[in-house]
Design an enzyme around this catalytic site. Structure first.
Site, PDB file in Angstrom:
ATOM      1  N   LYS A 119      45.868  23.127 -14.117  1.00  0.00           N
ATOM      2  CA  LYS A 119      45.169  23.191 -15.417  1.00  0.00           C
ATOM      3  C   LYS A 119      45.167  21.997 -16.264  1.00  0.00           C
ATOM      4  CE  LYS A 119      45.542  28.016 -16.825  1.00  0.00           C
ATOM      5  NZ  LYS A 119      45.560  29.114 -18.247  1.00  0.00           N
ATOM      6  N   LYS A 202      40.307  31.433  -6.730  1.00  0.00           N
ATOM      7  CA  LYS A 202      40.737  32.785  -7.200  1.00  0.00           C
ATOM      8  C   LYS A 202      39.256  33.352  -8.343  1.00  0.00           C
ATOM      9  CE  LYS A 202      43.282  32.713 -11.077  1.00  0.00           C
ATOM     10  NZ  LYS A 202      44.305  33.079 -11.955  1.00  0.00           N
ATOM     11  N   LYS A 205      38.571  34.450 -14.924  1.00  0.00           N
ATOM     12  CA  LYS A 205      37.895  34.615 -16.429  1.00  0.00           C
ATOM     13  C   LYS A 205      37.095  33.239 -16.913  1.00  0.00           C
ATOM     14  CE  LYS A 205      41.525  36.988 -18.520  1.00  0.00           C
ATOM     15  NZ  LYS A 205      42.785  36.814 -18.779  1.00  0.00           N
TER      16      LYS A 205
HETATM   17  P1  AMP Z   1      45.494  36.243 -16.443  1.00  0.00           P
HETATM   18  O1  AMP Z   1      44.117  36.695 -16.572  1.00  0.00           O
HETATM   19  O2  AMP Z   1      45.523  34.987 -15.784  1.00  0.00           O
HETATM   20  O3  AMP Z   1      46.324  36.120 -17.891  1.00  0.00           O
HETATM   21  O4  AMP Z   1      46.221  37.056 -15.240  1.00  0.00           O
HETATM   22  C1  AMP Z   1      46.682  38.441 -15.699  1.00  0.00           C
HETATM   23  C2  AMP Z   1      47.104  39.224 -14.581  1.00  0.00           C
HETATM   24  O5  AMP Z   1      45.925  39.242 -13.831  1.00  0.00           O
HETATM   25  C3  AMP Z   1      48.257  38.643 -13.644  1.00  0.00           C
HETATM   26  O6  AMP Z   1      49.142  39.285 -13.223  1.00  0.00           O
HETATM   27  C4  AMP Z   1      47.368  37.742 -12.727  1.00  0.00           C
HETATM   28  O7  AMP Z   1      48.142  37.645 -11.401  1.00  0.00           O
HETATM   29  C5  AMP Z   1      46.431  38.855 -12.426  1.00  0.00           C
HETATM   30  N1  AMP Z   1      45.219  38.148 -11.845  1.00  0.00           N
HETATM   31  C6  AMP Z   1      44.263  37.268 -12.555  1.00  0.00           C
HETATM   32  N2  AMP Z   1      43.437  36.945 -11.802  1.00  0.00           N
HETATM   33  C7  AMP Z   1      43.374  37.697 -10.538  1.00  0.00           C
HETATM   34  C8  AMP Z   1      42.733  37.639  -9.341  1.00  0.00           C
HETATM   35  N3  AMP Z   1      41.687  36.885  -9.048  1.00  0.00           N
HETATM   36  N4  AMP Z   1      43.244  38.337  -8.308  1.00  0.00           N
HETATM   37  C9  AMP Z   1      44.335  39.097  -8.430  1.00  0.00           C
HETATM   38  N5  AMP Z   1      44.920  38.983  -9.599  1.00  0.00           N
HETATM   39  C10 AMP Z   1      44.688  38.375 -10.632  1.00  0.00           C
END
Ligand code: AMP
Ligand code: TRP
Length: 341
Positions: A119, A202, A205
């Protein structure tokens, strides 16, 4: 010294830094719901707005995304009476414990975090101090509840190892078995959902291309279009999952399908072996729409009453504080801070 027995308690968080994706749903939300419904452990789920602002968020967007995420949790099946659901900034104990952990964690540990390196990129000088300290706040989120289990996607594994290191160092330095050594729960076929445009990245968002992800707010036509346009190779689907090892885009679509229908990728292969993309992709889109359409519908219904969403988050925060406040007070005492008894 015998290990202290900690009450089994689940904590997890999601950043309201944009709309939620199918990756968030399969890697996190769907599993949060399953754990809640198992009924074996107390569950605390948090919209981590303080983490979100480690990179710039327009204030109006942050408010909207936080409410939308709360609606997505409830629409997916989180019951705010059975689980505690709240936004992080309403519980000041998180930041208070995070400060203590800033003084436990070492610069070297933080500097090795791959999410920080990704990041901050080449321009680390210009990254916020909060982005660097992010994992210490995450450790505080978890440990201020003495949480024992943390369901997350694969990308959070390193942060959870750091959480364990912080707990262990605190316990060691203060010679007390106070914080639990948390167990990560990284399970299921879809712990790492990849971009629909690039099977090595990955699904996120924050990806510039909306075609790379399925948003929980996408309508049926958009979902179908995105799967139709998803990058693949020209080969039909093989007999076994193992044969997809060198085919990241194909494997990703199988993982997504397996996650959606709640089966293992191996058993999915017996159903789809030999199919071409012209057959498999529309079927995948149909299954995704079947799962997501009720969630999207319920989300927009819930978003019709913002005051009710805010009320639920305020109530969740009050219940969260009841758990967090004594843990913080005891931490201060252990560290040697004068406070009222
Ligand atoms: P975040 O959107 O980064 O706050 O992620 C929130 C939760 O979603 C965390 O447990 C991440 O590990 C999971 N997560 C985010 N993106 C993915 C993805 N592409 N595949 C699986 N889990 C995800
Ligand atoms: N860092 C997590 C992510 O980006 C979000 C998060 C913050 C979290 N605090 C947490 C996840 C505590 C689990 C437990 O996905």
């Amino acid at each position: 010294m015998p290990a202290t027995a900690f009450t089994p308690r689940v904590f997890s968080g999601i950043q309201p830094s944009g709309g939620l994706t199918l990756g968030n749903y399969l890697g996190a939300l769907k599993r949060f719901v399953d754990i809640q419904n198992d009924g074996k452990q107390e569950c605390i789920y948090c919209l981590v707005d303080l983490h979100a602002i480690t990179t710039w968020q327009e204030p109006d967007d942050l408010v909207r995304n936080t409410r939308e995420a709360a609606a997505a949790f409830m629409a997916s099946g989180i019951d705010p009476r059975r689980s505690i659901l709240f936004n992080q900034s309403q519980v000041p104990e998180h930041t208070q414990l995070a400060w203590i952990f800033n003084c436990v964690a070492r610069m070297g540990w933080m500097g090795r975090m791959t999410q920080w390196k990704d990041k901050a990129g080449k321009n680390a000088e210009n990254a916020s101090l909060g982005l660097f300290a992010y994992p210490a706040l995450m450790a505080a989120d978890i440990l201020v509840y003495h949480a024992t289990h943390v369901p997350v996607g694969e990308d959070q594994k390193q942060h959870l190892e750091l959480t364990r290191d912080i707990a262990a160092k605190f316990n060691h330095d203060y010679k007390i078995d106070f914080f639990p050594i948390t167990e990560p729960m990284i399970e299921g076929p879809a712990t790492r959902v990849m971009s629909l445009r690039d099977g090595t990245k990955k699904m996120s968002k924050s990806d510039a291309s909306d075609m790379s992800r399925i948003n929980l707010s996408d309508d049926a036509d958009t979902i179908a279009l995105k799967f139709r346009k998803a990058r693949t190779d020209a080969e039909p689907l093989p007999e076994t999952y193992g044969e997809l090892e060198e085919r990241p885009e194909a494997r990703n679509l199988i993982d997504i399908y397996a996650g959606l229908i709640g089966q293992s990728p191996d058993s999915v292969m017996t159903e789809v072996a030999g199919q071409g993309w012209g057959k498999f992709k529309p079927h995948l889109a149909e299954v995704a729409v079947e799962t997501l359409a009720p969630i999207t519908g319920e989300m927009s219904r819930l978003l019709g009453d913002l005051a009710e969403i805010d009320r639920i988050l305020i109530d969740g925060a009050a219940r969260a504080r009841e758990v967090a406040a004594p843990v913080l007070a005891r931490t201060y005492e252990i560290v040697g801070m004068i406070s009222p008894r």
